[in-house]
Scaffold this motif. Structure first.
Motif, PDB file in Angstrom:
ATOM      1  N   THR A  40      32.789 -17.206  23.568  1.00 13.31           N
ATOM      2  CA  THR A  40      33.950 -18.063  23.269  1.00 13.31           C
ATOM      3  C   THR A  40      33.601 -18.836  21.986  1.00 13.31           C
ATOM      4  N   HIS A  68      41.688 -16.163  30.266  1.00 14.86           N
ATOM      5  CA  HIS A  68      42.752 -15.253  30.736  1.00 14.86           C
ATOM      6  C   HIS A  68      43.127 -14.148  29.742  1.00 14.86           C
ATOM      7  N   GLY A  95      33.621 -15.908  32.767  1.00 15.04           N
ATOM      8  CA  GLY A  95      34.666 -14.922  33.039  1.00 15.04           C
ATOM      9  C   GLY A  95      35.562 -14.639  31.838  1.00 15.04           C
ATOM     10  N   SER A  96      35.731 -15.615  30.956  1.00 18.45           N
ATOM     11  CA  SER A  96      36.604 -15.399  29.799  1.00 18.45           C
ATOM     12  C   SER A  96      35.983 -14.409  28.822  1.00 18.45           C
ATOM     13  N   THR A 117      27.026 -16.872  32.083  1.00 17.63           N
ATOM     14  CA  THR A 117      26.614 -18.274  31.942  1.00 17.63           C
ATOM     15  C   THR A 117      27.428 -19.215  32.825  1.00 17.63           C
ATOM     16  N   THR A 118      28.328 -18.649  33.652  1.00 17.48           N
ATOM     17  CA  THR A 118      29.006 -19.442  34.696  1.00 17.48           C
ATOM     18  C   THR A 118      28.784 -18.698  36.014  1.00 17.48           C
ATOM     19  N   THR A 125      32.441  -6.825  38.931  1.00 20.88           N
ATOM     20  CA  THR A 125      33.668  -6.181  39.400  1.00 20.88           C
ATOM     21  C   THR A 125      34.243  -5.191  38.391  1.00 20.88           C
ATOM     22  N   ILE A 127      37.419  -5.194  38.004  1.00 24.21           N
ATOM     23  CA  ILE A 127      38.745  -5.799  37.792  1.00 24.21           C
ATOM     24  C   ILE A 127      38.844  -6.329  36.355  1.00 24.21           C
ATOM     25  N   LYS A 136      49.931 -12.787  33.985  1.00 26.28           N
ATOM     26  CA  LYS A 136      48.642 -12.092  33.974  1.00 26.28           C
ATOM     27  C   LYS A 136      48.781 -10.740  34.676  1.00 26.28           C
ATOM     28  N   LEU A 155      20.230 -20.069  31.431  1.00 28.14           N
ATOM     29  CA  LEU A 155      21.422 -20.050  30.571  1.00 28.14           C
ATOM     30  C   LEU A 155      22.508 -20.985  31.098  1.00 28.14           C
ATOM     31  N   THR A 158      23.164 -25.606  30.371  1.00 23.24           N
ATOM     32  CA  THR A 158      24.080 -26.338  29.477  1.00 23.24           C
ATOM     33  C   THR A 158      25.490 -26.473  30.065  1.00 23.24           C
TER      34      THR A 158
HETATM   35  P1  NAD Z   1      35.065 -19.543  31.192  1.00 22.03           P
HETATM   36  O1  NAD Z   1      34.385 -18.285  30.904  1.00 22.03           O
HETATM   37  O2  NAD Z   1      36.450 -19.730  30.623  1.00 22.03           O
HETATM   38  O3  NAD Z   1      34.154 -20.749  30.727  1.00 22.03           O
HETATM   39  C1  NAD Z   1      34.655 -22.079  30.808  1.00 22.03           C
HETATM   40  C2  NAD Z   1      34.193 -22.871  29.584  1.00 22.03           C
HETATM   41  O4  NAD Z   1      32.815 -23.148  29.711  1.00 22.03           O
HETATM   42  C3  NAD Z   1      34.373 -22.121  28.270  1.00 22.03           C
HETATM   43  O5  NAD Z   1      34.797 -23.029  27.281  1.00 22.03           O
HETATM   44  C4  NAD Z   1      32.969 -21.639  27.944  1.00 22.03           C
HETATM   45  O6  NAD Z   1      32.737 -21.505  26.569  1.00 22.03           O
HETATM   46  C5  NAD Z   1      32.111 -22.724  28.554  1.00 22.03           C
HETATM   47  N1  NAD Z   1      30.810 -22.266  29.022  1.00 22.03           N
HETATM   48  C6  NAD Z   1      30.550 -21.161  29.752  1.00 22.03           C
HETATM   49  N2  NAD Z   1      29.245 -21.106  30.052  1.00 22.03           N
HETATM   50  C7  NAD Z   1      28.674 -22.189  29.497  1.00 22.03           C
HETATM   51  C8  NAD Z   1      27.337 -22.689  29.477  1.00 22.03           C
HETATM   52  N3  NAD Z   1      26.351 -22.099  30.131  1.00 22.03           N
HETATM   53  N4  NAD Z   1      27.110 -23.824  28.798  1.00 22.03           N
HETATM   54  C9  NAD Z   1      28.126 -24.496  28.174  1.00 22.03           C
HETATM   55  N5  NAD Z   1      29.406 -24.069  28.172  1.00 22.03           N
HETATM   56  C10 NAD Z   1      29.671 -22.926  28.830  1.00 22.03           C
HETATM   57  O7  NAD Z   1      35.173 -19.858  32.754  1.00 22.03           O
HETATM   58  P2  NAD Z   1      35.036 -18.928  34.048  1.00 22.03           P
HETATM   59  O8  NAD Z   1      35.528 -19.745  35.162  1.00 22.03           O
HETATM   60  O9  NAD Z   1      33.699 -18.330  34.116  1.00 22.03           O
HETATM   61  O10 NAD Z   1      36.035 -17.720  33.763  1.00 22.03           O
HETATM   62  C11 NAD Z   1      37.411 -17.828  34.034  1.00 22.03           C
HETATM   63  C12 NAD Z   1      38.103 -16.535  33.690  1.00 22.03           C
HETATM   64  O11 NAD Z   1      37.450 -15.441  34.292  1.00 22.03           O
HETATM   65  C13 NAD Z   1      39.538 -16.498  34.179  1.00 22.03           C
HETATM   66  O12 NAD Z   1      40.353 -15.891  33.203  1.00 22.03           O
HETATM   67  C14 NAD Z   1      39.460 -15.625  35.424  1.00 22.03           C
HETATM   68  O13 NAD Z   1      40.673 -15.013  35.738  1.00 22.03           O
HETATM   69  C15 NAD Z   1      38.382 -14.651  35.014  1.00 22.03           C
HETATM   70  N6  NAD Z   1      37.677 -14.020  36.158  1.00 22.03           N
HETATM   71  C16 NAD Z   1      37.783 -12.669  36.277  1.00 22.03           C
HETATM   72  C17 NAD Z   1      37.124 -12.020  37.319  1.00 22.03           C
HETATM   73  C18 NAD Z   1      37.210 -10.521  37.437  1.00 22.03           C
HETATM   74  O14 NAD Z   1      36.627  -9.942  38.357  1.00 22.03           O
HETATM   75  N7  NAD Z   1      37.897  -9.843  36.535  1.00 22.03           N
HETATM   76  C19 NAD Z   1      36.356 -12.757  38.231  1.00 22.03           C
HETATM   77  C20 NAD Z   1      36.264 -14.136  38.076  1.00 22.03           C
HETATM   78  C21 NAD Z   1      36.922 -14.765  37.014  1.00 22.03           C
END
Ligand code: NAD
Length: 355
Positions: A40, A68, A95-96, A117-118, A125, A127, A136, A155, A158
């Motif tokens: 991102t 998304h 996930g993004s 990193t989340t 998956t 998906i 969506k 990782l 942060t």
């Molecule tokens: P994200 O990836 O959007 O991250 C949230 C924010 O945190 C972002 O600004 C990112 O840059 C920041 N960030 C991430 N890791 C960081 C770190 N270690 N240190 C500092 N900042 C960090 O959030 P998310 O909840 O992981 O992902 C959400 C998206 O994933 C949604 O679009 C959801 O629909 C999708 N998703 C898809 C699946 C699938 O199986 N396809 C499963 C789960 C989620």
């Protein structure tokens, strides 16, 4: 025990503190030598640091992933990939970022290596999804499943406290719904229980100390197992509610999961008794009547925002969500009942305990 089907997905998982420092070695082991790092905008700096470590096998950093996967972002990224000489996407992020890599992989059939990193679980998956005009669309395809996932709890250090907590509860939601899934099976249920226990015990430690690496390790472990659950069996009412809240009202993904899980399990508490009794035990609840309240109290202790109104749901939201959920339901062990759903969603809107 009833008959079941269990299908394992082919992902090579590396797990451990500091594992990401072996990324180059792992990529070369797979023969990948022209790597495009995806992040991102917020994680661009981390992407460049990683690119530097990869040296000659890095073809560049593409820091344009957005929550998304808006279709215009995806189209631009796919054009960029087709015009570049690359052989692998390295997704560094949540996930993004992994979501963007998935659309790119879908269109180019190049492999993904993920460094999550989340705790969202997308890396486990098949998906994928993208968004157009606030709608969506999702699908499933084996080409979007990462070939390799490198889990390095360091990782996640942060990741701020509230995002860590919500993301961890997002993971727990996958594990919880796997317990009463239409296609549940004993292997995935074992993983789900293990995941719920790990998340419940270690998330409070992370919120107290973001750098507690053994707690980070435990949560990463729980999140990996939850991702396997999400990738293996179908989800139910909770995911339907969250997809509606995210899709129709554009609310933040992880927070929506964290807040509403308490109400979803409250709704389902007597629907699949064996599953809910196991859930109660894993959560340390006195009975399945208590599961919603235990999750609500856990959220409270993690400092998670408790009311959907405080993260942007308008007043008419609960009724609208209940209507959409009942009109186009996912499988659920309990029948969809509009009045009861609206009542619980109103509690979630106000942030009141589910029971
Ligand atoms: P994200 O990836 O959007 O991250 C949230 C924010 O945190 C972002 O600004 C990112 O840059 C920041 N960030 C991430 N890791 C960081 C770190 N270690 N240190 C500092 N900042 C960090 O959030 P998310 O909840 O992981 O992902 C959400 C998206 O994933 C949604 O679009 C959801 O629909 C999708 N998703 C898809 C699946 C699938 O199986 N396809 C499963 C789960 C989620």
């Amino acid at each position: 025990m009833t008959n079941f089907r269990y299908k394992a997905l082919p992902v090579d998982v590396y797990f451990g503190n500091g594992k990401s420092t072996e990324t180059k070695e792992i990529l070369l082991h797979y023969g990948y030598q022209k790597i495009l790092v995806l992040t991102t905008p917020g994680q661009e700096e981390a992407g460049h640091k990683l690119a530097k470590e990869l040296q000659e096998i890095c073809a560049g950093v593409y820091p344009h992933a957005v929550m998304h996967v808006p279709v215009e972002v995806a189209d631009k990224a796919v054009r960029f990939a087709k015009d570049s000489d690359i052989d692998c996407y390295l997704a560094l992020g949540g996930g993004s970022t992994i979501g963007l890599a998935k659309i790119m992989a879908l269109k180019t059939h190049l492999p993904i290596v993920a460094l999550p990193t989340t705790y969202a679980g997308s890396e486990m998956t098949t998906i994928y999804g993208s968004t157009e005009n606030n709608l969506k669309t999702t699908g499933k395809d084996i080409h979007v499943l990462p070939k390799v996932v490198i889990y390095d709890p360091e990782l996640n250090i942060t990741l701020p406290a509230e995002i860590s907590a919500c993301s961890g509860m997002n993971a727990m939601a996958h594990a919880v719904e796997a317990l009463y899934a239409e296609d549940k099976n004993p292997i995935i249920s074992l993983m789900a229980i293990e995941s719920i226990k790990a998340l419940k015990s270690a998330l409070p430690m992370i919120v107290k100390d973001l750098t507690d690496i053994s707690a980070r390790q435990k949560v990463t472990y729980g999140a990996w197992l939850a991702g396997v659950c999400l990738g293996s069996v179908g989800m139910a009412i909770h995911h339907k509610i969250c997809h509606t809240l995210g899709g129709t009202f554009n609310l933040p993904h992880a927070q929506v999961h964290a807040i509403t899980l308490a109400y979803s399990v409250q709704y389902n508490r007597n629907a699949d008794i064996e599953a809910m009794d196991r859930l109660a035990e894993a959560l340390g609840a006195s009975s399945r009547e208590e599961v919603g309240l235990v999750i609500y109290r856990l959220n409270e202790s993690l400092g998670i925002e408790l009311a959907l109104k405080d993260i942007g749901l308008p007043k008419e939201g609960p009724a609208e969500v209940a209507r959409i959920v009942c009109d186009s339901p996912y499988y659920n062990p309990r029948k969809y009942e509009y009045n009861e759903l609206e009542r619980l969603l109103t509690k979630a809107y106000l942030g009141l305990p589910p029971a």
